[in-house]
Design a protein around this motif. Structure first.
Motif, PDB file in Angstrom:
ATOM      1  N   LEU A 172       0.831  -1.263  -0.018  1.00 52.95           N
ATOM      2  CA  LEU A 172      -0.295  -0.054  -0.006  1.00 52.95           C
ATOM      3  C   LEU A 172       0.871   1.258   0.032  1.00 52.95           C
ATOM      4  O   LEU A 172       0.619   2.298  -0.859  1.00 52.95           O
ATOM      5  CB  LEU A 172      -0.856   0.002   1.248  1.00 52.95           C
ATOM      6  N   ALA A 173       2.069   1.182   0.535  1.00 51.67           N
ATOM      7  CA  ALA A 173       2.916   2.590   0.850  1.00 51.67           C
ATOM      8  C   ALA A 173       3.436   2.645  -0.413  1.00 51.67           C
ATOM      9  O   ALA A 173       3.807   3.935  -0.658  1.00 51.67           O
ATOM     10  CB  ALA A 173       3.798   2.228   1.916  1.00 51.67           C
ATOM     11  N   ALA A 174       3.913   1.659  -1.161  1.00 50.27           N
ATOM     12  CA  ALA A 174       4.488   1.805  -2.396  1.00 50.27           C
ATOM     13  C   ALA A 174       3.518   2.541  -3.540  1.00 50.27           C
ATOM     14  O   ALA A 174       4.077   3.104  -4.469  1.00 50.27           O
ATOM     15  CB  ALA A 174       4.693   0.615  -3.064  1.00 50.27           C
ATOM     16  N   GLU A 175       2.241   2.673  -3.220  1.00 45.58           N
ATOM     17  CA  GLU A 175       1.090   3.297  -4.081  1.00 45.58           C
ATOM     18  C   GLU A 175       0.775   4.624  -3.511  1.00 45.58           C
ATOM     19  O   GLU A 175      -0.100   5.171  -4.065  1.00 45.58           O
ATOM     20  CB  GLU A 175       0.214   2.297  -4.332  1.00 45.58           C
ATOM     21  N   SER A 176       1.296   4.967  -2.403  1.00 47.03           N
ATOM     22  CA  SER A 176       0.821   6.259  -1.652  1.00 47.03           C
ATOM     23  C   SER A 176       1.973   7.123  -1.464  1.00 47.03           C
ATOM     24  O   SER A 176       2.825   7.007  -1.279  1.00 47.03           O
ATOM     25  CB  SER A 176       0.248   5.833  -0.353  1.00 47.03           C
ATOM     26  N   THR A 195       7.584   0.493  14.686  1.00 47.91           N
ATOM     27  CA  THR A 195       8.282  -0.408  13.955  1.00 47.91           C
ATOM     28  C   THR A 195       7.829  -0.576  12.646  1.00 47.91           C
ATOM     29  O   THR A 195       8.547  -0.471  11.624  1.00 47.91           O
ATOM     30  CB  THR A 195       8.056  -1.646  14.454  1.00 47.91           C
ATOM     31  N   ARG A 196       6.379  -0.462  12.310  1.00 47.93           N
ATOM     32  CA  ARG A 196       5.950  -0.279  10.794  1.00 47.93           C
ATOM     33  C   ARG A 196       6.375   0.815  10.195  1.00 47.93           C
ATOM     34  O   ARG A 196       6.670   0.852   9.242  1.00 47.93           O
ATOM     35  CB  ARG A 196       4.396  -0.372  11.120  1.00 47.93           C
ATOM     36  N   ALA A 197       6.443   1.873  10.834  1.00 44.55           N
ATOM     37  CA  ALA A 197       6.703   3.135  10.289  1.00 44.55           C
ATOM     38  C   ALA A 197       8.376   3.189   9.877  1.00 44.55           C
ATOM     39  O   ALA A 197       8.541   3.574   8.639  1.00 44.55           O
ATOM     40  CB  ALA A 197       6.681   4.315  11.284  1.00 44.55           C
ATOM     41  N   LEU A 198       9.087   2.470  10.627  1.00 44.94           N
ATOM     42  CA  LEU A 198      10.317   2.401  10.162  1.00 44.94           C
ATOM     43  C   LEU A 198      10.638   1.269   8.822  1.00 44.94           C
ATOM     44  O   LEU A 198      11.511   1.692   8.184  1.00 44.94           O
ATOM     45  CB  LEU A 198      11.147   1.812  11.053  1.00 44.94           C
ATOM     46  N   GLU A 199       9.553   0.268   8.974  1.00 47.07           N
ATOM     47  CA  GLU A 199       9.794  -0.665   7.742  1.00 47.07           C
ATOM     48  C   GLU A 199       9.216   0.218   6.609  1.00 47.07           C
ATOM     49  O   GLU A 199       9.980  -0.327   5.375  1.00 47.07           O
ATOM     50  CB  GLU A 199       8.904  -1.724   8.230  1.00 47.07           C
ATOM     51  N   LEU A 200       8.235   1.007   6.465  1.00 44.43           N
ATOM     52  CA  LEU A 200       7.645   1.837   5.571  1.00 44.43           C
ATOM     53  C   LEU A 200       8.247   2.888   4.882  1.00 44.43           C
ATOM     54  O   LEU A 200       8.082   3.445   3.860  1.00 44.43           O
ATOM     55  CB  LEU A 200       6.375   1.862   5.685  1.00 44.43           C
ATOM     56  N   ARG A 328      -7.227  -8.699   7.626  1.00 46.58           N
ATOM     57  CA  ARG A 328      -7.596  -8.466   6.107  1.00 46.58           C
ATOM     58  C   ARG A 328      -6.154  -8.425   5.229  1.00 46.58           C
ATOM     59  O   ARG A 328      -5.158  -7.893   5.877  1.00 46.58           O
ATOM     60  CB  ARG A 328      -8.530  -7.105   5.845  1.00 46.58           C
ATOM     61  N   GLY A 329      -6.211  -8.496   4.121  1.00 45.23           N
ATOM     62  CA  GLY A 329      -5.062  -8.510   3.334  1.00 45.23           C
ATOM     63  C   GLY A 329      -5.490  -7.713   1.966  1.00 45.23           C
ATOM     64  O   GLY A 329      -6.365  -7.085   1.716  1.00 45.23           O
ATOM     65  N   VAL A 330      -4.223  -7.592   1.243  1.00 44.16           N
ATOM     66  CA  VAL A 330      -4.355  -7.115  -0.259  1.00 44.16           C
ATOM     67  C   VAL A 330      -3.780  -7.661  -1.252  1.00 44.16           C
ATOM     68  O   VAL A 330      -2.687  -8.197  -0.786  1.00 44.16           O
ATOM     69  CB  VAL A 330      -3.848  -5.423   0.175  1.00 44.16           C
ATOM     70  N   VAL A 331      -4.226  -7.995  -2.367  1.00 47.63           N
ATOM     71  CA  VAL A 331      -3.671  -8.531  -3.504  1.00 47.63           C
ATOM     72  C   VAL A 331      -3.014  -7.510  -4.253  1.00 47.63           C
ATOM     73  O   VAL A 331      -3.668  -6.627  -4.913  1.00 47.63           O
ATOM     74  CB  VAL A 331      -4.636  -9.428  -4.127  1.00 47.63           C
ATOM     75  N   SER A 332      -1.834  -7.777  -4.816  1.00 40.37           N
ATOM     76  CA  SER A 332      -1.077  -6.633  -5.436  1.00 40.37           C
ATOM     77  C   SER A 332      -1.411  -6.978  -6.957  1.00 40.37           C
ATOM     78  O   SER A 332      -1.740  -8.069  -7.234  1.00 40.37           O
ATOM     79  CB  SER A 332       0.283  -6.478  -5.224  1.00 40.37           C
TER      80      SER A 332
END
Length: 332
Positions: A172-176, A195-200, A328-332
């Motif tokens: 999601l971050a890759a498209e935002s 931690t999530r912020a550091l990952e993204l 929930r998930g996302v399919v790229s």
């Protein structure tokens, strides 16, 4: 300063400093954008108030900005973003009319086409619900098909993705242009959000992240202070700024706290008049931080080292690499 802000200022801190801060934040919220910006909002777990946060920020941005704002529900949860935003769409849905409207939006050439069939809140916010009965997740391709063709007609597009794991969040971050990570101010949840912020950080076109902590237990200030120091040390430096920021001491804060307000808990159609002055000021500051990052005031940082997500956040004592269970998930 308008009458809403003027009403807030005397309550907050009781002086001109509060009024000045509110006026500054309002100026930041109104910053013009040259092109549409996409904002993904993800939660690191249930009960963080992610949908309430999106509803509050999107409604405020719609009221305070000149350009149109679109809020998208892709969370598939029980809260219901449209209900929380106070959609004006009454009665039972007309399935055939919705299909026709969606077809028009998919080939939108004008702003009127892009808004075809969208619900509208009293704040002027445009709303799109991608969830379906019986579906616990909204795949990424559904967002792309429904929102992609119309995004350019809106100043800001905020999407409530609900709880997502690290891999899904990265997609999601890759498209935002900005990823907002929502957690609770409790140590474990706050550490997971940091931690999530550091990952993204560095994974999207805007290469920017912001952590918002819901302060349910009233412990947000010390928790945020520790994480703020940690993230400022470990996130890539931002040595240069673009333009002339109106708040150079505040627009790079990576962690903000949103007070828990019982007046907004479970409410349909969030109404800021029911919330406290402290809550309204916090939402305004968060909205200002969102606009700062997508408006390009801060030069996007260099991508962080690949190892930054594997270390421990010492300020909270929680394991930074602890997995977050995805609903929930996302399919790229």
């Amino acid at each position: 300063m308008n009458r809403v802000l003027a009403g807030l200022a005397p309550v907050l801190l009781g002086g001109t400093a509060a009024a000045r801060r509110l006026g500054t934040d309002d100026t930041r919220v109104r910053t013009p954008l040259t092109v549409s910006r996409r904002i993904a909002v993800v939660s690191v777990g249930g009960g963080t108030g992610c949908t309430t946060t999106v509803a509050a920020l999107a409604g405020l941005l719609a009221r305070r900005r000149r350009g149109p704002v679109l809020a998208v529900d892709a969370a598939g949860g029980q809260a219901g973003l449209l209900r929380r935003c106070g959609s004006e769409a009454p009665g039972e849905p007309d399935v055939e009319a919705e299909r026709e409207a969606a077809a028009i939006r998919r080939t939108a050439r004008t702003a009127a086409d892009a808004r075809q069939g969208l619900a509208r809140s009293v704040s002027g916010l445009h709303l799109l619900d991608l969830t379906e009965a019986g579906r616990a997740r909204v795949p990424g391709q559904v967002w792309g098909a429904q929102v992609g063709p119309v995004a350019r007609f809106f100043d800001l597009v905020l999407t409530d993705w609900g709880t997502r794991d690290a891999e899904e969040s990265a997609t999601l971050a890759a498209e935002s242009h900005l990823t907002v990570v929502v957690g609770r101010a409790a140590p474990a949840s706050a550490a997971a959000a940091a931690t999530r912020a550091l990952e993204l950080a560095g994974s999207g076109p805007g290469e920017s992240v912001l952590v918002l902590l819901a302060d349910v237990a009233g412990t947000g200030a010390p928790t945020a202070a520790g994480l703020r120091a940690e993230l400022r040390t470990r996130l890539p430096a931002r040595p240069e700024r673009v333009g002339n920021p109106v708040a150079p001491d505040r627009d790079d804060d990576p962690v903000l706290v949103l007070p828990f307000d019982r007046a907004l808990a479970g409410a349909e159609g969030l109404d800021s008049r029911r919330s406290s002055a402290r809550t309204r000021a916090a939402h305004l500051a968060a909205a200002a931080a969102v606009v700062d990052r997508v408006a390009g005031r801060i030069v996007p940082p260099v991508r962080p080292p690949a190892t930054s997500s594997a270390t421990t956040l010492a300020t909270t004592g929680a394991a930074a690499g602890a997995p977050v269970r995805a609903r929930r998930g996302v399919v790229s």
